[in-house]
Design a protein around this motif. Structure first.
Motif, PDB file in Angstrom:
ATOM      1  N   GLU A 130      32.671  54.402  47.537  1.00  0.00           N
ATOM      2  CA  GLU A 130      31.916  54.952  46.408  1.00  0.00           C
ATOM      3  C   GLU A 130      32.686  54.838  45.093  1.00  0.00           C
ATOM      4  O   GLU A 130      33.874  55.123  45.029  1.00  0.00           O
ATOM      5  N   MET A 131      31.976  54.415  44.064  1.00  0.00           N
ATOM      6  CA  MET A 131      32.571  54.313  42.719  1.00  0.00           C
ATOM      7  C   MET A 131      31.702  55.105  41.740  1.00  0.00           C
ATOM      8  O   MET A 131      30.763  55.784  42.144  1.00  0.00           O
ATOM      9  N   ALA A 132      32.011  54.972  40.454  1.00  0.00           N
ATOM     10  CA  ALA A 132      31.365  55.832  39.455  1.00  0.00           C
ATOM     11  C   ALA A 132      29.862  55.587  39.336  1.00  0.00           C
ATOM     12  O   ALA A 132      29.061  56.519  39.409  1.00  0.00           O
ATOM     13  N   THR A 133      29.462  54.332  39.159  1.00  0.00           N
ATOM     14  CA  THR A 133      28.032  54.055  38.963  1.00  0.00           C
ATOM     15  C   THR A 133      27.422  53.296  40.140  1.00  0.00           C
ATOM     16  O   THR A 133      26.208  53.272  40.301  1.00  0.00           O
ATOM     17  N   ASN A 134      28.268  52.652  40.937  1.00  0.00           N
ATOM     18  CA  ASN A 134      27.773  51.830  42.050  1.00  0.00           C
ATOM     19  C   ASN A 134      28.492  52.216  43.338  1.00  0.00           C
ATOM     20  O   ASN A 134      29.610  52.718  43.291  1.00  0.00           O
ATOM     21  N   ASP A 135      27.853  51.927  44.454  1.00  0.00           N
ATOM     22  CA  ASP A 135      28.537  52.052  45.735  1.00  0.00           C
ATOM     23  C   ASP A 135      28.672  50.675  46.337  1.00  0.00           C
ATOM     24  O   ASP A 135      27.791  49.822  46.185  1.00  0.00           O
TER      25      ASP A 135
ATOM     26  N   ALA B 273      29.434  48.930  37.553  1.00  0.00           N
ATOM     27  CA  ALA B 273      29.024  48.657  36.173  1.00  0.00           C
ATOM     28  C   ALA B 273      29.959  49.333  35.174  1.00  0.00           C
ATOM     29  O   ALA B 273      30.461  48.699  34.252  1.00  0.00           O
ATOM     30  N   ASN B 274      30.215  50.606  35.358  1.00  0.00           N
ATOM     31  CA  ASN B 274      30.999  51.364  34.402  1.00  0.00           C
ATOM     32  C   ASN B 274      31.849  52.423  35.096  1.00  0.00           C
ATOM     33  O   ASN B 274      31.293  53.357  35.655  1.00  0.00           O
ATOM     34  N   PRO B 275      33.186  52.315  35.122  1.00  0.00           N
ATOM     35  CA  PRO B 275      33.977  51.261  34.486  1.00  0.00           C
ATOM     36  C   PRO B 275      33.713  49.891  35.122  1.00  0.00           C
ATOM     37  O   PRO B 275      33.303  49.840  36.278  1.00  0.00           O
ATOM     38  N   PRO B 276      33.971  48.817  34.367  1.00  0.00           N
ATOM     39  CA  PRO B 276      33.722  47.481  34.889  1.00  0.00           C
ATOM     40  C   PRO B 276      34.743  47.101  35.953  1.00  0.00           C
ATOM     41  O   PRO B 276      35.896  46.821  35.635  1.00  0.00           O
ATOM     42  N   LEU B 277      34.300  47.116  37.210  1.00  0.00           N
ATOM     43  CA  LEU B 277      35.195  46.802  38.323  1.00  0.00           C
ATOM     44  C   LEU B 277      34.733  45.535  39.025  1.00  0.00           C
ATOM     45  O   LEU B 277      33.532  45.317  39.194  1.00  0.00           O
ATOM     46  N   LEU B 278      35.685  44.722  39.430  1.00  0.00           N
ATOM     47  CA  LEU B 278      35.394  43.587  40.295  1.00  0.00           C
ATOM     48  C   LEU B 278      36.220  43.743  41.559  1.00  0.00           C
ATOM     49  O   LEU B 278      37.142  44.566  41.626  1.00  0.00           O
ATOM     50  N   ALA B 279      35.898  42.980  42.586  1.00  0.00           N
ATOM     51  CA  ALA B 279      36.630  43.068  43.846  1.00  0.00           C
ATOM     52  C   ALA B 279      36.894  41.679  44.382  1.00  0.00           C
ATOM     53  O   ALA B 279      36.027  40.804  44.350  1.00  0.00           O
ATOM     54  N   ALA B 280      38.118  41.481  44.878  1.00  0.00           N
ATOM     55  CA  ALA B 280      38.558  40.197  45.419  1.00  0.00           C
ATOM     56  C   ALA B 280      39.071  40.410  46.841  1.00  0.00           C
ATOM     57  O   ALA B 280      39.962  41.232  47.063  1.00  0.00           O
TER      58      ALA B 280
END
Lengths: 168, 168
Positions: free
Chosen positions: A125-130, B41-48
């Motif tokens: 789980e993250m702030a705006t997306n899971d 989306a916010n904060p802008p996170l990507l995953a590798a």
């Protein structure tokens, strides 16, 4: 060469365009998904970043399964519709022919060249997306999209998406 | 239409082709990365998703930063080299012109149309791979690849990859 700083909200180039399938009661529902990647080799895990407000987020939590379907470019209108309209307001269950593989709650789209059934492995789980981490249970592909027994991207002719312009 | 069950180890179509940059001591190092997506989306996170045995895995843990660079198709030979050869055996620091933005340990490739600086937000560990979740700190793009101030995928002409055939 002049490099411009574009800030921190820049997207990946390109993103795949997929349809994520879930069950809402007895009906199938589909959302358009671009934030998707394989994340682990063995067991085969993929991860999908889904906004917490989306109907699909709750449906995956309920069913603990989902499908990932790769549409070819000729399905663009239906894909776009799935991305713009929520299953909360419109019934999307009749948009496609649906079939099932090993899982009862991971609707596979017959019109899509390639479909995968996934079981939820974990939810990060993250702030705006899971991030829904799914274990791939099985994958289905029409014979005519295979070359030497493997999916052939030239035959599949998948859709690509860029954001923030939302251009396919 | 006959759907074939291809088992559970099927990949995404297509995957982006990127170069992930890290620092090894004072030198830059790069690996080819296809398992990448935006996840929040916010904060802008990507995953590798990176194999635990890769040199890069340890280097990211050490520096807590990395870069993501999107090469255009004309860089295919160098990209392929970065994907085939480990920084443990070959010095890859001279392959590209390197510059730095806000972070000292996220080497940006000057030849790549689009580059991002990331700070490690979290690491999600799995059986064979670790998922490095990075917060995008800044993104850099050459002016000539922009249209209306946004990266233009037609101008960038990014590489795509399919697996398991490893075809660009």
């Amino acid at each position: 060469m002049k490099k411009m700083n574009l800030g921190n909200n820049v997207f990946m180039y390109p993103m795949p365009v997929t349809l994520l399938g879930t069950k809402m009661g007895k009906k199938a529902n589909f959302m358009a998904l671009g934030w998707l990647t394989r994340v682990n080799a063995n067991p085969p895990l993929l991860a999908a970043g889904i906004n917490s407000s989306h109907l699909t987020n709750g449906l995956i939590r309920e069913n603990k399964t989902f499908s990932i379907n790769f549409p070819s470019a000729d399905l663009i209108k239906k894909v776009d519709y799935c991305g713009l309209v929520s299953g909360r307001t419109k019934d999307k269950s009749k948009l496609f022919n649906v079939q099932y593989g090993e899982l009862d709650t991971a609707p596979l789209i017959e019109e899509c060249p390639l479909s995968m059934e996934c079981r939820v492995f974990d939810i990060y789980e993250m702030a705006t997306n899971d991030l829904f981490i799914g274990e791939i249970i099985a994958s289905y592909c029409d014979e005519r999209y295979l070359t030497d027994g493997k999916p052939d991207i030239a035959k599949i002719n998948p859709l690509l998406l860029t954001m923030p312009d939302n251009h396919y």
